[in-house]
Design a protein around this motif. Structure first.
Motif, mmCIF file in Angstrom:
data_model
loop_
_atom_site.group_PDB
_atom_site.id
_atom_site.type_symbol
_atom_site.label_atom_id
_atom_site.label_comp_id
_atom_site.label_asym_id
_atom_site.label_seq_id
_atom_site.Cartn_x
_atom_site.Cartn_y
_atom_site.Cartn_z
ATOM 1 N N THR A 225 0.803 -1.209 0.000
ATOM 2 C CA THR A 225 0.000 0.000 0.000
ATOM 3 C C THR A 225 0.846 1.273 0.000
ATOM 4 O O THR A 225 1.995 1.252 0.454
ATOM 5 N N PRO A 226 0.275 2.399 -0.472
ATOM 6 C CA PRO A 226 1.025 3.660 -0.485
ATOM 7 C C PRO A 226 1.371 4.172 0.907
ATOM 8 O O PRO A 226 2.348 4.906 1.081
ATOM 9 N N GLU A 227 0.570 3.794 1.926
ATOM 10 C CA GLU A 227 0.781 4.323 3.267
ATOM 11 C C GLU A 227 1.669 3.447 4.142
ATOM 12 O O GLU A 227 1.817 3.697 5.344
ATOM 13 N N TRP A 228 2.282 2.434 3.546
ATOM 14 C CA TRP A 228 3.131 1.532 4.318
ATOM 15 C C TRP A 228 4.329 2.260 4.901
ATOM 16 O O TRP A 228 5.038 2.993 4.202
ATOM 17 N N VAL A 229 4.542 2.076 6.197
ATOM 18 C CA VAL A 229 5.694 2.630 6.897
ATOM 19 C C VAL A 229 6.482 1.457 7.476
ATOM 20 O O VAL A 229 5.971 0.703 8.309
ATOM 21 N N VAL A 230 7.710 1.281 7.022
ATOM 22 C CA VAL A 230 8.544 0.176 7.498
ATOM 23 C C VAL A 230 8.736 0.309 9.007
ATOM 24 O O VAL A 230 8.975 1.401 9.525
ATOM 25 N N ASP A 231 8.604 -0.813 9.702
ATOM 26 C CA ASP A 231 8.777 -0.851 11.154
ATOM 27 C C ASP A 231 7.735 -0.013 11.891
ATOM 28 O O ASP A 231 7.981 0.434 13.025
ATOM 29 N N ALA A 232 6.581 0.204 11.261
ATOM 30 C CA ALA A 232 5.509 0.914 11.957
ATOM 31 C C ALA A 232 5.067 0.102 13.169
ATOM 32 O O ALA A 232 4.947 -1.130 13.093
ATOM 33 N N PRO A 233 4.832 0.740 14.315
ATOM 34 C CA PRO A 233 4.409 -0.001 15.507
ATOM 35 C C PRO A 233 3.048 -0.649 15.300
ATOM 36 O O PRO A 233 2.169 -0.074 14.653
ATOM 37 N N ALA A 234 2.902 -1.843 15.845
ATOM 38 C CA ALA A 234 1.625 -2.554 15.786
ATOM 39 C C ALA A 234 1.391 -3.193 17.146
ATOM 40 O O ALA A 234 1.255 -4.406 17.271
ATOM 41 N N ASP B 183 -10.117 4.438 8.809
ATOM 42 C CA ASP B 183 -9.272 5.319 8.020
ATOM 43 C C ASP B 183 -8.402 4.478 7.105
ATOM 44 O O ASP B 183 -8.043 3.349 7.436
ATOM 45 N N THR B 184 -8.090 5.031 5.952
ATOM 46 C CA THR B 184 -7.186 4.385 5.008
ATOM 47 C C THR B 184 -6.421 5.474 4.271
ATOM 48 O O THR B 184 -6.790 6.651 4.335
ATOM 49 N N GLY B 185 -5.354 5.096 3.609
ATOM 50 C CA GLY B 185 -4.538 6.085 2.924
ATOM 51 C C GLY B 185 -5.329 6.876 1.898
ATOM 52 O O GLY B 185 -6.070 6.294 1.099
ATOM 53 N N ALA B 186 -5.182 8.196 1.928
ATOM 54 C CA ALA B 186 -5.915 9.039 0.977
ATOM 55 C C ALA B 186 -5.546 8.709 -0.467
ATOM 56 O O ALA B 186 -6.359 8.882 -1.379
ATOM 57 N N ASP B 187 -4.340 8.211 -0.686
ATOM 58 C CA ASP B 187 -3.881 7.852 -2.032
ATOM 59 C C ASP B 187 -4.066 6.375 -2.355
ATOM 60 O O ASP B 187 -3.652 5.922 -3.431
ATOM 61 N N ASN B 188 -4.675 5.645 -1.451
ATOM 62 C CA ASN B 188 -4.857 4.206 -1.652
ATOM 63 C C ASN B 188 -6.177 3.970 -2.385
ATOM 64 O O ASN B 188 -7.203 3.645 -1.791
ATOM 65 N N ASP B 189 -6.148 4.152 -3.690
ATOM 66 C CA ASP B 189 -7.372 4.057 -4.486
ATOM 67 C C ASP B 189 -8.014 2.684 -4.407
ATOM 68 O O ASP B 189 -9.244 2.566 -4.414
ATOM 69 N N ARG B 190 -7.196 1.637 -4.322
ATOM 70 C CA ARG B 190 -7.757 0.290 -4.275
ATOM 71 C C ARG B 190 -8.551 0.066 -2.996
ATOM 72 O O ARG B 190 -9.669 -0.448 -3.032
ATOM 73 N N ALA B 191 -7.987 0.458 -1.862
ATOM 74 C CA ALA B 191 -8.691 0.290 -0.590
ATOM 75 C C ALA B 191 -9.938 1.172 -0.547
ATOM 76 O O ALA B 191 -11.000 0.734 -0.085
ATOM 77 N N ARG B 192 -9.817 2.380 -1.034
ATOM 78 C CA ARG B 192 -10.965 3.289 -1.006
ATOM 79 C C ARG B 192 -12.112 2.742 -1.852
ATOM 80 O O ARG B 192 -13.273 2.767 -1.441
ATOM 81 N N GLY B 193 -11.790 2.213 -3.020
ATOM 82 C CA GLY B 193 -12.819 1.625 -3.863
ATOM 83 C C GLY B 193 -13.461 0.415 -3.211
ATOM 84 O O GLY B 193 -14.671 0.195 -3.329
ATOM 85 N N PHE B 194 -12.646 -0.377 -2.516
ATOM 86 C CA PHE B 194 -13.159 -1.562 -1.824
ATOM 87 C C PHE B 194 -14.177 -1.163 -0.761
ATOM 88 O O PHE B 194 -15.299 -1.694 -0.732
ATOM 89 N N TYR B 195 -13.829 -0.225 0.114
ATOM 90 C CA TYR B 195 -14.748 0.167 1.181
ATOM 91 C C TYR B 195 -15.988 0.853 0.632
ATOM 92 O O TYR B 195 -17.107 0.629 1.126
ATOM 93 N N GLU B 196 -15.821 1.666 -0.396
ATOM 94 C CA GLU B 196 -16.983 2.323 -0.991
ATOM 95 C C GLU B 196 -17.931 1.311 -1.614
ATOM 96 O O GLU B 196 -19.162 1.491 -1.581
ATOM 97 N N SER B 197 -17.390 0.224 -2.160
ATOM 98 C CA SER B 197 -18.245 -0.823 -2.743
ATOM 99 C C SER B 197 -19.074 -1.530 -1.682
ATOM 100 O O SER B 197 -20.097 -2.144 -1.997
ATOM 101 N N LEU B 198 -18.652 -1.437 -0.419
ATOM 102 C CA LEU B 198 -19.367 -2.080 0.681
ATOM 103 C C LEU B 198 -20.242 -1.100 1.453
ATOM 104 O O LEU B 198 -20.741 -1.421 2.530
ATOM 105 N N GLY B 199 -20.417 0.095 0.898
ATOM 106 C CA GLY B 199 -21.332 1.054 1.494
ATOM 107 C C GLY B 199 -20.717 2.054 2.441
ATOM 108 O O GLY B 199 -21.436 2.848 3.062
#
Length: 203
Positions: free
Chosen positions: A31-40, A160-176
């Protein structure tokens, strides 16, 4: 794997942690918003962060032994928290976790944009193995989470999802899910442009 692979959805349980964290890294790295070693930190103790806090965490499994003529669809283990004894047999090692998803009570920075008191929860950690995407697994996880959230009294879910992540945004919008705005948020030393989404689940 073929497109007919069956997905089994069940609740997270002890022993899933390593694969869940690995899948999170694999999916986010695409994804465009991936941050290496981001805390989880939430994935270090899923039971405490989600299951014991009024939330839910689901995993989706596939059987590597399935043949190409198996019917597409899946199974949901019920009730919440129960273990299907067939899953503890020696055959369990032939099952792979390929999808995850969770919801939790709304806290943190998102609570500044949505009303937690109105029965709103946060949808998170929706991940699908990059090699298994496009088979409807993410949809099944998200819809099962909505069903369980509704049963527990939640009225809406936000994410929330990356503003530039068109694939994720389209996925969530398809689910309402409806986009209600975009925010620039800073976590530690990382600044992200995020799109905020909302969807009712109580009707």
């Amino acid at each position: 794997m073929t497109e007919s692979t069956e997905l089994t959805i069940r609740r997270y349980r002890a022993g899933d942690g390593e694969r869940v964290r690995e899948l999170n890294r694999e999916a986010m790295a695409e994804t465009p918003e991936w941050v290496v070693d981001a805390p989880a930190t939430d994935l270090e103790d899923v039971r405490d962060h989600y299951l014991d806090a009024g939330g839910e965490f689901l995993v989706g499994e596939v059987d590597r032994r399935e043949t190409s003529n198996s019917e597409r669809g899946g199974t949901i283990r019920e009730p919440d928290g129960e273990v299907d004894r067939r899953e503890t047999s020696n055959g369990e090692r032939d099952r792979d976790i390929v999808a995850t998803g969770a919801f939790e009570p709304l806290t943190g920075w998102l609570s500044e944009h949505f009303d937690a008191a109105a029965g709103t929860g946060e949808l998170s950690r929706v991940r699908v193995d990059p090699e298994m995407q496009g088979r409807g697994f993410g949809t099944r996880i998200v819809e099962e989470l909505a069903r369980r959230a509704r049963r527990r009294g939640y009225r809406a879910l936000v994410l929330d999802t990356g503003a530039d992540n068109d694939r994720a945004r389209g996925f969530y919008e398809s689910l309402g899910y409806a986009c209600v705005g975009e925010e620039t948020v800073t976590f530690d030393d990382v600044t992200l442009d995020l799109a905020l989404y909302w969807r009712r689940v109580d009707g």
